[in-house]
Design a protein around this motif. Structure first.
Motif, PDB file in Angstrom:
ATOM      1  N   LYS A 115     -18.075 103.206 102.045  1.00 49.49           N
ATOM      2  CA  LYS A 115     -18.450 104.595 102.139  1.00 49.49           C
ATOM      3  C   LYS A 115     -19.387 104.768 103.396  1.00 49.49           C
ATOM      4  O   LYS A 115     -20.436 103.991 103.539  1.00 49.49           O
ATOM      5  CB  LYS A 115     -19.101 105.110 100.797  1.00 49.49           C
ATOM      6  N   GLY A 116     -19.076 105.662 104.178  1.00 50.89           N
ATOM      7  CA  GLY A 116     -20.263 105.862 105.360  1.00 50.89           C
ATOM      8  C   GLY A 116     -19.785 107.131 106.000  1.00 50.89           C
ATOM      9  O   GLY A 116     -19.025 107.752 105.765  1.00 50.89           O
ATOM     10  N   ASP A 117     -20.903 107.272 106.930  1.00 53.79           N
ATOM     11  CA  ASP A 117     -20.848 108.664 107.665  1.00 53.79           C
ATOM     12  C   ASP A 117     -20.407 108.128 109.205  1.00 53.79           C
ATOM     13  O   ASP A 117     -21.058 107.356 109.910  1.00 53.79           O
ATOM     14  CB  ASP A 117     -22.162 109.046 107.704  1.00 53.79           C
ATOM     15  N   ALA A 118     -19.357 108.960 109.750  1.00 55.53           N
ATOM     16  CA  ALA A 118     -18.707 108.630 111.108  1.00 55.53           C
ATOM     17  C   ALA A 118     -19.863 109.237 112.126  1.00 55.53           C
ATOM     18  O   ALA A 118     -19.889 108.378 113.012  1.00 55.53           O
ATOM     19  CB  ALA A 118     -17.652 109.535 111.122  1.00 55.53           C
ATOM     20  N   GLU A 119     -20.734 109.697 111.707  1.00 55.52           N
ATOM     21  CA  GLU A 119     -21.779 110.422 112.720  1.00 55.52           C
ATOM     22  C   GLU A 119     -23.084 109.184 112.703  1.00 55.52           C
ATOM     23  O   GLU A 119     -23.989 109.546 113.737  1.00 55.52           O
ATOM     24  CB  GLU A 119     -22.280 111.793 112.645  1.00 55.52           C
ATOM     25  N   ASN A 120     -23.334 108.215 111.850  1.00 52.34           N
ATOM     26  CA  ASN A 120     -24.015 107.399 111.750  1.00 52.34           C
ATOM     27  C   ASN A 120     -23.601 106.247 111.214  1.00 52.34           C
ATOM     28  O   ASN A 120     -23.760 105.652 110.289  1.00 52.34           O
ATOM     29  CB  ASN A 120     -25.148 107.955 110.879  1.00 52.34           C
ATOM     30  N   LEU A 121     -22.898 105.526 112.145  1.00 49.06           N
ATOM     31  CA  LEU A 121     -22.055 104.432 111.791  1.00 49.06           C
ATOM     32  C   LEU A 121     -22.987 103.278 111.664  1.00 49.06           C
ATOM     33  O   LEU A 121     -23.854 102.956 112.448  1.00 49.06           O
ATOM     34  CB  LEU A 121     -21.181 103.838 112.874  1.00 49.06           C
ATOM     35  N   PRO A 122     -22.608 102.214 110.397  1.00 50.90           N
ATOM     36  CA  PRO A 122     -23.869 101.398 110.067  1.00 50.90           C
ATOM     37  C   PRO A 122     -23.357 100.195 110.675  1.00 50.90           C
ATOM     38  O   PRO A 122     -23.259  99.039 110.043  1.00 50.90           O
ATOM     39  CB  PRO A 122     -23.489 101.126 108.577  1.00 50.90           C
ATOM     40  N   PHE A 123     -22.854  99.979 111.861  1.00 46.96           N
ATOM     41  CA  PHE A 123     -22.519  99.016 112.744  1.00 46.96           C
ATOM     42  C   PHE A 123     -23.337  98.825 114.021  1.00 46.96           C
ATOM     43  O   PHE A 123     -23.742  99.574 114.630  1.00 46.96           O
ATOM     44  CB  PHE A 123     -21.091  98.865 112.914  1.00 46.96           C
ATOM     45  N   ARG A 138     -11.648 116.564 113.354  1.00 43.87           N
ATOM     46  CA  ARG A 138     -11.849 117.592 113.004  1.00 43.87           C
ATOM     47  C   ARG A 138     -12.997 117.965 112.008  1.00 43.87           C
ATOM     48  O   ARG A 138     -13.419 119.033 111.908  1.00 43.87           O
ATOM     49  CB  ARG A 138     -10.532 118.488 112.514  1.00 43.87           C
ATOM     50  N   ASN A 139     -13.101 116.820 111.211  1.00 42.89           N
ATOM     51  CA  ASN A 139     -13.682 117.373 110.284  1.00 42.89           C
ATOM     52  C   ASN A 139     -15.391 116.803 110.350  1.00 42.89           C
ATOM     53  O   ASN A 139     -16.343 116.723 109.441  1.00 42.89           O
ATOM     54  CB  ASN A 139     -13.506 116.284 108.860  1.00 42.89           C
ATOM     55  N   PHE A 140     -15.512 116.233 111.401  1.00 41.73           N
ATOM     56  CA  PHE A 140     -16.999 115.927 111.818  1.00 41.73           C
ATOM     57  C   PHE A 140     -17.895 117.123 112.100  1.00 41.73           C
ATOM     58  O   PHE A 140     -17.557 117.961 112.273  1.00 41.73           O
ATOM     59  CB  PHE A 140     -17.058 115.252 113.247  1.00 41.73           C
ATOM     60  N   LEU A 143     -19.096 117.052 116.394  1.00 39.58           N
ATOM     61  CA  LEU A 143     -17.940 116.351 117.136  1.00 39.58           C
ATOM     62  C   LEU A 143     -18.599 115.505 118.026  1.00 39.58           C
ATOM     63  O   LEU A 143     -18.074 114.397 118.255  1.00 39.58           O
ATOM     64  CB  LEU A 143     -17.069 117.232 117.577  1.00 39.58           C
ATOM     65  N   THR A 144     -19.346 115.829 119.106  1.00 38.68           N
ATOM     66  CA  THR A 144     -20.124 115.090 120.271  1.00 38.68           C
ATOM     67  C   THR A 144     -20.581 113.876 119.655  1.00 38.68           C
ATOM     68  O   THR A 144     -20.561 112.947 120.088  1.00 38.68           O
ATOM     69  CB  THR A 144     -20.943 116.076 120.978  1.00 38.68           C
ATOM     70  N   LYS A 145     -21.395 114.195 118.390  1.00 46.54           N
ATOM     71  CA  LYS A 145     -22.078 113.110 118.167  1.00 46.54           C
ATOM     72  C   LYS A 145     -21.206 111.977 117.485  1.00 46.54           C
ATOM     73  O   LYS A 145     -21.474 110.964 117.468  1.00 46.54           O
ATOM     74  CB  LYS A 145     -23.140 113.747 116.988  1.00 46.54           C
ATOM     75  N   GLY A 146     -20.237 112.630 116.684  1.00 45.24           N
ATOM     76  CA  GLY A 146     -19.319 111.512 116.176  1.00 45.24           C
ATOM     77  C   GLY A 146     -18.442 110.701 117.072  1.00 45.24           C
ATOM     78  O   GLY A 146     -18.248 109.599 116.998  1.00 45.24           O
TER      79      GLY A 146
END
Length: 243
Positions: A115-123, A138-140, A143-146
């Motif tokens: 589980k994680g957030d595309a706009e704050n990737l844990p990598f 589309r679901n971000f 969008l720019t941050k993602g």
């Protein structure tokens, strides 16, 4: 245009777009795979295979699949490239369905789901040989941050692959839009019991930049080269953005 897509939300509530998207996918997770294949007449399988055939040329060893959902693209990537795949998604219910699917295929040693957030990737920066997103950007919420996060975690000279709905152009456009705006949401509501989820789909596709506009957004995000391929008369498009 990016502002427009950020404003389109599943439930039109006071909650953030991110939490509404999470709720929506949690709600429809049990029926998601069935609906996906029925509504696309399984053309989505061909689209994913096309993306993986493009990715194969990079010979990736480790791939991040963002907005992995129930893991269909992650599975296709593993089978097509033999890479280790991390599937990341905001919805725990979607991931739960994916974990069962992956175990049945005996791929749990090669594909991990988290589980994680595309706009704050844990990598960390520059980690992956390839990053993919199918029907997720589309679901971000932003969008720019993602897109910047996708770019951050892929290695230099490697690529982010985005498969996303676009718009059919030409004489078939009115027929497709009628199906997309009227028939598809009706089937979606009937099967998923979520009144809004499959109305959000055409609304979000309608607001989303595609083709040259999306290419320019990716270039503005810092990718050095962006190419794209239209699929099935423009119903969907694959963008390959190289860092």
């Amino acid at each position: 245009m990016t502002n427009d897509i950020n404003k389109v939300t599943p439930y039109n509530s006071e909650a953030t777009k991110k939490s509404q998207v999470e709720d929506m996918f949690d709600n429809i997770a049990p029926k998601y795979d069935l609906l996906n294949h029925v509504l696309s007449m399984k053309i989505d399988v061909l689209w994913r295979n096309t993306l993986v055939n493009m990715m194969k040329k990079d010979n990736p060893q480790e791939v991040l699949d963002v907005a992995t959902g129930t893991g269909d693209l992650a599975i296709t990537i593993e089978k097509g490239t033999n890479a280790k795949v991390i599937g990341l998604d905001l919805s725990q219910q979607m991931l739960n369905v994916g974990v069962i699917k992956i175990k049945k295929l005996k791929l749990d040693g090669k594909i991990s789901m988290q589980k994680g957030d595309a706009e704050n990737l844990p990598f960390e920066d520059n980690r992956f040989d390839a990053v993919s997103v199918a029907f997720g950007v589309r679901n971000f919420e932003n969008l720019t941050k993602g897109l910047a996060e996708l770019r951050r975690v892929v290695k230099d000279n490697k690529s982010v692959y985005i498969l996303e709905f676009s718009k059919v152009e030409g004489f078939l456009a009115p027929f497709y839009m009628f199906y997309f705006k009227n028939i598809l949401p009706a089937i979606g509501r009937l099967v998923s019991k979520d009144n809004r989820a499959y109305t959000y789909l055409p609304d979000s596709v309608n607001a989303f930049p595609f083709g040259e506009k999306m290419r320019q957004i990716l270039l503005d995000t810092g990718f050095k080269k962006v190419e794209y391929k239209k699929l099935s008369l423009g119903i969907a498009t694959i963008y390959k953005a190289t860092k």
